[in-house]
Motif scaffolding. Sequence first.
Motif, PDB file in Angstrom:
ATOM      1  N   GLY A  33       0.825  -1.207   0.000  1.00 15.19           N
ATOM      2  CA  GLY A  33       0.000   0.000   0.000  1.00 15.19           C
ATOM      3  C   GLY A  33       0.853   1.247   0.000  1.00 15.19           C
ATOM      4  O   GLY A  33       2.075   1.187   0.176  1.00 15.19           O
ATOM      5  N   SER A  34       0.179   2.376  -0.204  1.00 18.22           N
ATOM      6  CA  SER A  34       0.789   3.715  -0.082  1.00 18.22           C
ATOM      7  C   SER A  34       2.022   3.919  -0.949  1.00 18.22           C
ATOM      8  O   SER A  34       2.962   4.605  -0.538  1.00 18.22           O
ATOM      9  CB  SER A  34       1.168   4.010   1.374  1.00 18.22           C
ATOM     10  OG  SER A  34       0.108   3.738   2.232  1.00 18.22           O
ATOM     11  N   ALA A  35       2.034   3.327  -2.149  1.00 14.44           N
ATOM     12  CA  ALA A  35       3.208   3.496  -3.014  1.00 14.44           C
ATOM     13  C   ALA A  35       3.180   4.864  -3.685  1.00 14.44           C
ATOM     14  O   ALA A  35       2.141   5.309  -4.155  1.00 14.44           O
ATOM     15  CB  ALA A  35       3.239   2.402  -4.075  1.00 14.44           C
ATOM     16  N   TYR A  36       4.323   5.548  -3.708  1.00 16.59           N
ATOM     17  CA  TYR A  36       4.445   6.783  -4.481  1.00 16.59           C
ATOM     18  C   TYR A  36       5.901   7.109  -4.738  1.00 16.59           C
ATOM     19  O   TYR A  36       6.790   6.636  -4.038  1.00 16.59           O
ATOM     20  CB  TYR A  36       3.754   7.965  -3.788  1.00 16.59           C
ATOM     21  CG  TYR A  36       4.510   8.515  -2.592  1.00 16.59           C
ATOM     22  CD1 TYR A  36       4.413   7.906  -1.357  1.00 16.59           C
ATOM     23  CD2 TYR A  36       5.320   9.641  -2.716  1.00 16.59           C
ATOM     24  CE1 TYR A  36       5.102   8.405  -0.266  1.00 16.59           C
ATOM     25  CE2 TYR A  36       6.011  10.150  -1.627  1.00 16.59           C
ATOM     26  CZ  TYR A  36       5.903   9.538  -0.403  1.00 16.59           C
ATOM     27  OH  TYR A  36       6.587  10.022   0.666  1.00 16.59           O
ATOM     28  N   MET A  37       6.093   7.927  -5.758  1.00 18.74           N
ATOM     29  CA  MET A  37       7.416   8.454  -6.086  1.00 18.74           C
ATOM     30  C   MET A  37       7.305   9.972  -6.161  1.00 18.74           C
ATOM     31  O   MET A  37       6.495  10.482  -6.931  1.00 18.74           O
ATOM     32  CB  MET A  37       7.874   7.903  -7.445  1.00 18.74           C
ATOM     33  CG  MET A  37       9.157   8.552  -7.951  1.00 18.74           C
ATOM     34  SD  MET A  37       9.557   8.072  -9.649  1.00 18.74           S
ATOM     35  CE  MET A  37      10.176   6.415  -9.381  1.00 18.74           C
ATOM     36  N   VAL A 137       3.524   8.832  -9.648  1.00 20.07           N
ATOM     37  CA  VAL A 137       4.465   9.940  -9.440  1.00 20.07           C
ATOM     38  C   VAL A 137       3.674  11.133  -8.900  1.00 20.07           C
ATOM     39  O   VAL A 137       2.701  11.580  -9.499  1.00 20.07           O
ATOM     40  CB  VAL A 137       5.185  10.308 -10.753  1.00 20.07           C
ATOM     41  CG1 VAL A 137       6.157  11.461 -10.521  1.00 20.07           C
ATOM     42  CG2 VAL A 137       5.924   9.092 -11.311  1.00 20.07           C
ATOM     43  N   LYS A 138       4.098  11.598  -7.736  1.00 22.40           N
ATOM     44  CA  LYS A 138       3.429  12.733  -7.071  1.00 22.40           C
ATOM     45  C   LYS A 138       4.300  13.977  -7.197  1.00 22.40           C
ATOM     46  O   LYS A 138       5.401  13.921  -7.748  1.00 22.40           O
ATOM     47  CB  LYS A 138       3.226  12.400  -5.586  1.00 22.40           C
ATOM     48  CG  LYS A 138       2.421  11.138  -5.334  1.00 22.40           C
ATOM     49  CD  LYS A 138       0.959  11.371  -5.615  1.00 22.40           C
ATOM     50  CE  LYS A 138       0.122  10.236  -5.034  1.00 22.40           C
ATOM     51  NZ  LYS A 138      -1.325  10.459  -5.274  1.00 22.40           N
ATOM     52  N   SER A 139       3.838  15.073  -6.640  1.00 24.69           N
ATOM     53  CA  SER A 139       4.650  16.295  -6.681  1.00 24.69           C
ATOM     54  C   SER A 139       5.956  16.071  -5.919  1.00 24.69           C
ATOM     55  O   SER A 139       6.048  15.190  -5.062  1.00 24.69           O
ATOM     56  CB  SER A 139       3.880  17.451  -6.047  1.00 24.69           C
ATOM     57  OG  SER A 139       3.838  17.291  -4.648  1.00 24.69           O
ATOM     58  N   ALA A 140       6.946  16.891  -6.220  1.00 25.93           N
ATOM     59  CA  ALA A 140       8.271  16.717  -5.616  1.00 25.93           C
ATOM     60  C   ALA A 140       8.219  16.880  -4.106  1.00 25.93           C
ATOM     61  O   ALA A 140       9.068  16.346  -3.384  1.00 25.93           O
ATOM     62  CB  ALA A 140       9.252  17.714  -6.220  1.00 25.93           C
TER      63      ALA A 140
END
Length: 148
Positions: A33-37, A137-140
């Motif tokens: 869960g909660s995967a992001y880059m 892919v999320k904001s930096a």
Amino acid sequence: MRRFAGPVAVLTGALVLTGCGGSDDAKAQLSVGSAYMPQPVSDMAAGFLDIANKGGEKDELTSVTSDVGPVSVHETVGQAMEEVKSLDVPAHGQLVFKSGGNHLMFDKLKHTLKQGDNVTVKLHFAKSGPLTVEMPVKSATYNPTTGH
Ligand SMILES: [Cu+2]
């Protein structure tokens, strides 16, 4: 006439112990869960996620692959980060990757990744089969602990 009622009761207790044969619970049962880059600013990127284990046996994350470039597993020790060969996913517990701690490290990205893209990541384990994860892919500056 005497009656001997005493010793009969001793034998019954042994029958109660059978029923706990749930063999599935003895294995690791993994979910992600909660995967992001965070949107990368160069050809390197970090990735974060949680791996939960509902089973009664620990497993180990042994490697990570992706078609966007090479991936390694890092942990943070003090101010520095170090590549590790594997990380434990404890029984009835979780392995957490987060900013300032364990993270996936993407290197030599083949193309530019922007917010809204999805990166496909494959997690490989010592015992369980591989898990494929879509990592958005999320904001930096995205941080899941302050984002909502
Ligand atoms: Cu790193």
